[in-house]
Design a protein around this motif. Structure first.
Motif, PDB file in Angstrom:
ATOM      1  N   ARG A   9       0.830  -1.203   0.000  1.00 36.31           N
ATOM      2  CA  ARG A   9       0.000   0.000   0.000  1.00 36.31           C
ATOM      3  C   ARG A   9       0.867   1.257   0.000  1.00 36.31           C
ATOM      4  O   ARG A   9       0.531   2.250  -0.614  1.00 36.31           O
ATOM      5  CB  ARG A   9      -0.915   0.028   1.227  1.00 36.31           C
ATOM      6  N   TYR A  35      -1.764   2.183 -14.059  1.00 33.97           N
ATOM      7  CA  TYR A  35      -1.997   3.614 -14.129  1.00 33.97           C
ATOM      8  C   TYR A  35      -1.205   4.294 -13.017  1.00 33.97           C
ATOM      9  O   TYR A  35      -0.899   3.696 -11.988  1.00 33.97           O
ATOM     10  CB  TYR A  35      -3.475   3.952 -13.897  1.00 33.97           C
ATOM     11  N   MET A  88       0.637   7.788  -6.853  1.00 35.12           N
ATOM     12  CA  MET A  88      -0.190   6.632  -6.538  1.00 35.12           C
ATOM     13  C   MET A  88      -0.235   5.763  -7.788  1.00 35.12           C
ATOM     14  O   MET A  88      -0.565   6.269  -8.879  1.00 35.12           O
ATOM     15  CB  MET A  88      -1.598   7.079  -6.148  1.00 35.12           C
ATOM     16  N   LEU A  90      -1.915   2.490  -9.628  1.00 36.84           N
ATOM     17  CA  LEU A  90      -3.098   1.639  -9.594  1.00 36.84           C
ATOM     18  C   LEU A  90      -3.012   0.574 -10.674  1.00 36.84           C
ATOM     19  O   LEU A  90      -2.729   0.871 -11.836  1.00 36.84           O
ATOM     20  CB  LEU A  90      -4.355   2.483  -9.820  1.00 36.84           C
ATOM     21  N   PHE A 105     -10.159  -2.592 -10.074  1.00 38.43           N
ATOM     22  CA  PHE A 105      -8.925  -1.962  -9.625  1.00 38.43           C
ATOM     23  C   PHE A 105      -8.442  -2.529  -8.299  1.00 38.43           C
ATOM     24  O   PHE A 105      -9.234  -2.924  -7.448  1.00 38.43           O
ATOM     25  CB  PHE A 105      -9.145  -0.450  -9.455  1.00 38.43           C
ATOM     26  N   GLY A 106      -7.131  -2.511  -8.144  1.00 40.91           N
ATOM     27  CA  GLY A 106      -6.537  -2.803  -6.859  1.00 40.91           C
ATOM     28  C   GLY A 106      -6.593  -1.586  -5.950  1.00 40.91           C
ATOM     29  O   GLY A 106      -7.047  -0.510  -6.364  1.00 40.91           O
ATOM     30  N   PRO A 107      -6.133  -1.727  -4.706  1.00 39.90           N
ATOM     31  CA  PRO A 107      -6.219  -0.633  -3.735  1.00 39.90           C
ATOM     32  C   PRO A 107      -5.202   0.470  -3.967  1.00 39.90           C
ATOM     33  O   PRO A 107      -5.320   1.551  -3.394  1.00 39.90           O
ATOM     34  CB  PRO A 107      -5.963  -1.335  -2.402  1.00 39.90           C
ATOM     35  N   ARG A 110       1.016   3.696  -2.915  1.00 36.90           N
ATOM     36  CA  ARG A 110       1.520   5.071  -2.868  1.00 36.90           C
ATOM     37  C   ARG A 110       3.033   5.012  -2.748  1.00 36.90           C
ATOM     38  O   ARG A 110       3.559   4.606  -1.710  1.00 36.90           O
ATOM     39  CB  ARG A 110       0.895   5.843  -1.706  1.00 36.90           C
TER      40      ARG A 110
END
Lengths: 114, 111
Positions: A9, A35, A88, A90, A105-107, A110
């Motif tokens: 994450r 992305y 970030m 994604l 999408f995944g979480p 960052r």
């Protein structure tokens, strides 16, 4: 339920380091995407893959590469991280539900490059 | 790929109906219209998809006029938890791999 998972994450790396971001999906989808998202810029497509070992550049591929050795896994590689790659990230896969074709999408990861 | 234009931001109050309009003047015959919702620090999630007329699900309604050059996402009786960014996308139903997201519409719901 479709699940797209990303390896971290939050990630902090130093300039010049090689960075791997991993993404795994469990729905046997052929198409996967990376992305990056920056404030005010929406999501910008870096790379996508429509099959194992197949890839295509998106709109901002410079400074990135990808790997798709297995159908469920799509990796984004920053060969030499730079501060302007702080963002970030994604990952998404694309497939069909009973009614729709949609992206899942995944979480997000960052990434901070110091 | 068809380009979309939507408002940058909108404000609303709890309990109101919110309509977000998206323009897509160069939509192609085989393009579908899809809306996503994104909360802070999360990936976008699918809300609704349609080709023409009206589509409704448990979350929202999507209105598409006959010329399909625009679409309107309607959120009935919004709550604070509907505060998010909403993205409108236009792409082929199949083979729409190079999906382009714009900046979206930031909806802020106030108490």
């Amino acid at each position: 339920d479709v699940k797209v998972t990303q390896s971290s994450r939050y990630l902090v790396k130093r300039t010049g380091e090689k960075v791997f971001l991993e993404c795994v999906q469990d729905m046997d989808h052929e198409n996967m995407f990376w992305y990056r998202q920056d404030p005010g810029l929406g999501l910008r497509l870096i790379y996508f893959s429509y099959d194992v070992k197949m890839k295509e550049k998106g709109d901002i591929p410079e400074g990135y590469s990808v790997s798709r050795e297995k159908k469920e896994r799509f990796s984004l590689i920053l060969e030499s991280a730079s501060t302007n790659q702080t963002s970030m990230y994604l990952c998404a896969s694309y497939g069909s539900t009973e009614t729709y074709n949609e992206q899942f999408f995944g979480p997000g990861t960052r990434l901070t490059v110091l | 790929l068809a380009k979309t234009t939507q408002p940058i931001s909108m404000d609303s109050y709890e309990g109101q109906e919110v309509n977000i309009t998206c323009s897509h003047n160069n939509i192609a015959t085989n393009d579908y219209i899809t809306w996503y919702q994104q909360f802070p620090s999360q990936g976008p999630r699918f809300i609704i998809q349609g080709y023409k007329t009206k589509v409704t699900n448990e979350v929202a309604s999507l209105f598409i006029p006959a010329d399909r050059k625009s679409s309107t996402l309607s959120l009935p009786r919004v709550s604070l938890s509907d505060t998010a960014v909403y993205y409108c996308l236009v792409r082929p139903y199949t083979g729409g791999f190079k999906t382009i997201f714009g900046a979206g519409t930031r909806l802020f719901v106030k108490a």
